[in-house]
Design a protein around this motif. Structure first.
Motif, PDB file in Angstrom:
ATOM      1  N   ALA A  39       4.226 -10.485   2.223  1.00 59.49           N
ATOM      2  CA  ALA A  39       5.428 -10.157   1.458  1.00 59.49           C
ATOM      3  C   ALA A  39       6.312  -9.234   2.280  1.00 59.49           C
ATOM      4  N   PRO A  40       7.586  -9.250   2.004  1.00 60.88           N
ATOM      5  CA  PRO A  40       8.432  -8.240   2.640  1.00 60.88           C
ATOM      6  C   PRO A  40       8.085  -6.859   2.070  1.00 60.88           C
ATOM      7  N   SER A  41       8.202  -5.831   2.880  1.00 62.75           N
ATOM      8  CA  SER A  41       7.832  -4.494   2.409  1.00 62.75           C
ATOM      9  C   SER A  41       8.665  -4.080   1.195  1.00 62.75           C
ATOM     10  N   GLY A  42       9.849  -4.644   1.055  1.00 54.36           N
ATOM     11  CA  GLY A  42      10.673  -4.341  -0.113  1.00 54.36           C
ATOM     12  C   GLY A  42      10.011  -4.746  -1.418  1.00 54.36           C
ATOM     13  N   SER A  43       9.169  -5.768  -1.386  1.00 53.65           N
ATOM     14  CA  SER A  43       8.444  -6.186  -2.594  1.00 53.65           C
ATOM     15  C   SER A  43       7.485  -5.102  -3.057  1.00 53.65           C
ATOM     16  N   VAL A  44       6.881  -4.406  -2.116  1.00 52.64           N
ATOM     17  CA  VAL A  44       5.959  -3.333  -2.457  1.00 52.64           C
ATOM     18  C   VAL A  44       6.743  -2.137  -2.978  1.00 52.64           C
ATOM     19  N   TYR A  45       7.826  -1.787  -2.267  1.00 61.72           N
ATOM     20  CA  TYR A  45       8.637  -0.640  -2.696  1.00 61.72           C
ATOM     21  C   TYR A  45       9.348  -0.905  -4.012  1.00 61.72           C
ATOM     22  N   HIS A  46       9.573  -2.171  -4.334  1.00 62.24           N
ATOM     23  CA  HIS A  46      10.209  -2.503  -5.611  1.00 62.24           C
ATOM     24  C   HIS A  46       9.294  -2.146  -6.790  1.00 62.24           C
ATOM     25  N   ARG A  47       7.969  -2.200  -6.577  1.00 62.43           N
ATOM     26  CA  ARG A  47       7.015  -1.931  -7.657  1.00 62.43           C
ATOM     27  C   ARG A  47       6.417  -0.532  -7.616  1.00 62.43           C
ATOM     28  N   PHE A  48       6.408   0.081  -6.445  1.00 56.99           N
ATOM     29  CA  PHE A  48       5.808   1.416  -6.290  1.00 56.99           C
ATOM     30  C   PHE A  48       6.790   2.302  -5.535  1.00 56.99           C
ATOM     31  N   ALA A  49       7.015   3.492  -6.071  1.00 56.74           N
ATOM     32  CA  ALA A  49       7.995   4.405  -5.470  1.00 56.74           C
ATOM     33  C   ALA A  49       7.600   4.839  -4.065  1.00 56.74           C
ATOM     34  N   GLY A  50       6.325   4.789  -3.775  1.00 55.29           N
ATOM     35  CA  GLY A  50       5.840   5.183  -2.459  1.00 55.29           C
ATOM     36  C   GLY A  50       4.337   5.025  -2.412  1.00 55.29           C
ATOM     37  N   ARG A  51       3.758   5.442  -1.298  1.00 55.58           N
ATOM     38  CA  ARG A  51       2.322   5.281  -1.111  1.00 55.58           C
ATOM     39  C   ARG A  51       1.524   6.017  -2.174  1.00 55.58           C
ATOM     40  N   THR A  52       1.963   7.198  -2.561  1.00 57.15           N
ATOM     41  CA  THR A  52       1.252   7.971  -3.581  1.00 57.15           C
ATOM     42  C   THR A  52       1.162   7.192  -4.887  1.00 57.15           C
ATOM     43  N   ALA A  53       2.267   6.594  -5.299  1.00 56.73           N
ATOM     44  CA  ALA A  53       2.272   5.801  -6.541  1.00 56.73           C
ATOM     45  C   ALA A  53       1.383   4.568  -6.404  1.00 56.73           C
ATOM     46  N   LEU A  54       1.407   3.933  -5.233  1.00 58.76           N
ATOM     47  CA  LEU A  54       0.556   2.776  -4.993  1.00 58.76           C
ATOM     48  C   LEU A  54      -0.919   3.168  -5.103  1.00 58.76           C
ATOM     49  N   LEU A  55      -1.309   4.256  -4.446  1.00 65.63           N
ATOM     50  CA  LEU A  55      -2.701   4.712  -4.500  1.00 65.63           C
ATOM     51  C   LEU A  55      -3.110   5.069  -5.926  1.00 65.63           C
ATOM     52  N   ALA A  56      -2.225   5.753  -6.639  1.00 67.92           N
ATOM     53  CA  ALA A  56      -2.539   6.139  -8.025  1.00 67.92           C
ATOM     54  C   ALA A  56      -2.741   4.909  -8.896  1.00 67.92           C
ATOM     55  N   GLU A  57      -1.843   3.946  -8.788  1.00 68.83           N
ATOM     56  CA  GLU A  57      -1.963   2.737  -9.613  1.00 68.83           C
ATOM     57  C   GLU A  57      -3.204   1.933  -9.249  1.00 68.83           C
ATOM     58  N   MET A  58      -3.529   1.869  -7.953  1.00 64.67           N
ATOM     59  CA  MET A  58      -4.732   1.156  -7.544  1.00 64.67           C
ATOM     60  C   MET A  58      -5.969   1.830  -8.131  1.00 64.67           C
ATOM     61  N   TRP A  59      -6.040   3.155  -8.009  1.00 63.69           N
ATOM     62  CA  TRP A  59      -7.181   3.897  -8.550  1.00 63.69           C
ATOM     63  C   TRP A  59      -7.257   3.720 -10.060  1.00 63.69           C
ATOM     64  N   LEU A  60      -6.146   3.931 -10.747  1.00 65.90           N
ATOM     65  CA  LEU A  60      -6.151   3.897 -12.207  1.00 65.90           C
ATOM     66  C   LEU A  60      -6.497   2.507 -12.741  1.00 65.90           C
ATOM     67  N   ARG A  61      -5.947   1.472 -12.143  1.00 64.44           N
ATOM     68  CA  ARG A  61      -6.297   0.127 -12.610  1.00 64.44           C
ATOM     69  C   ARG A  61      -7.800  -0.098 -12.453  1.00 64.44           C
ATOM     70  N   THR A  62      -8.341   0.319 -11.328  1.00 57.87           N
ATOM     71  CA  THR A  62      -9.769   0.129 -11.063  1.00 57.87           C
ATOM     72  C   THR A  62     -10.612   0.928 -12.038  1.00 57.87           C
ATOM     73  N   VAL A  63     -10.337   2.215 -12.167  1.00 55.78           N
ATOM     74  CA  VAL A  63     -11.168   3.069 -13.014  1.00 55.78           C
ATOM     75  C   VAL A  63     -11.001   2.713 -14.491  1.00 55.78           C
ATOM     76  N   GLU A  64      -9.808   2.344 -14.909  1.00 56.54           N
ATOM     77  CA  GLU A  64      -9.604   1.975 -16.311  1.00 56.54           C
ATOM     78  C   GLU A  64     -10.365   0.705 -16.669  1.00 56.54           C
ATOM     79  N   ARG A  65     -10.384  -0.249 -15.763  1.00 53.86           N
ATOM     80  CA  ARG A  65     -11.151  -1.474 -16.018  1.00 53.86           C
ATOM     81  C   ARG A  65     -12.643  -1.157 -16.118  1.00 53.86           C
ATOM     82  N   PHE A  66     -13.127  -0.313 -15.220  1.00 52.85           N
ATOM     83  CA  PHE A  66     -14.532   0.087 -15.286  1.00 52.85           C
ATOM     84  C   PHE A  66     -14.803   0.851 -16.578  1.00 52.85           C
ATOM     85  N   GLN A  67     -13.976   1.830 -16.877  1.00 52.68           N
ATOM     86  CA  GLN A  67     -14.215   2.685 -18.044  1.00 52.68           C
ATOM     87  C   GLN A  67     -14.169   1.914 -19.352  1.00 52.68           C
ATOM     88  N   ASP A  68     -13.312   0.923 -19.448  1.00 50.42           N
ATOM     89  CA  ASP A  68     -13.250   0.133 -20.687  1.00 50.42           C
ATOM     90  C   ASP A  68     -14.609  -0.496 -20.994  1.00 50.42           C
TER      91      ASP A  68
END
Length: 193
Positions: A39-68
């Motif tokens: 994908a063009p890097s703009g596709s990633v930046y369109h969904r995540f404000a930056g690397r910090t947001a990407l890491l947070a969303e990756m962690w949260l999606r993973t942990v929330e699925r496990f925790q459920d």
């Protein structure tokens, strides 16, 4: 009519999980995720404000699925001993089904920049943790584990010991053996006897 996006958030987060599982948290960059899905890097930046947001969303999606699922296992039985055994088995079973995500959870939120997360990301993380910790406290009380030693025993049986089995195999690069669920169930039952 607008064209639908070619790359959705889950595709990008799936790529981030694969990168983190094989190369650790440092491997997850905006450009690496874009490259992983062609994908063009703009596709990633369109969904995540930056690397910090990407890491947070990756962690949260993973942990929330496990925790459920973990929360459901803790709540899914009338007998607290059966619920404890089910929760211990769940840790191993989920890790077997989701080995890359399990590797992510073995790191921890701090490794994915929790100190820099937005207030909303921290709120989500804390909310999920409170829910699981409350279920563990309720289960400990139902088992008669009302003092510090009793609660520590429940935590060892339902959290630390199953994760140790998972950690040993995933960090060692070996698949979880077919008997792993049975092993953690027996250990949990013995610790809570």
């Amino acid at each position: 009519m607008a064209r639908p996006p070619r790359f959705d958030t889950d595709q990008l987060l799936d790529a981030a999980v694969r990168l983190a599982a094989t190369g650790g948290p440092a491997a997850v960059t905006m450009s690496a995720v874009a490259q992983a899905v062609s994908a063009p890097s703009g596709s990633v930046y369109h969904r995540f404000a930056g690397r910090t947001a990407l890491l947070a969303e990756m962690w949260l999606r993973t942990v929330e699925r496990f925790q459920d699922g973990y929360h459901a296992a803790l709540q899914g039985e009338d007998d607290p001993r059966r619920a404890a055994r089910a929760a211990a088995r769940y840790v191993v079973g989920w890790s077997r089904e989701h080995p890359s995500e399990a590797v992510i959870l073995l790191y921890g939120a701090a490794d994915f920049g929790r100190a820099e997360w937005s207030a909303e990301h921290i709120r989500r993380a804390d909310s999920g943790n409170r829910r699981v910790f409350a279920s563990l406290r309720d289960l400990a009380a139902a088992l008669g584990a009302t003092d510090d030693q009793g609660r520590d025993t429940v935590a060892l049986a339902l959290v630390d010991m199953p994760l140790a089995v998972v950690r040993r195999h995933l960090r060692g690069g070996t698949p979880l053996p077919p008997h792993a669920e049975d092993l953690v169930e027996r250990c949990t039952a013995a610790l809570l006897a």
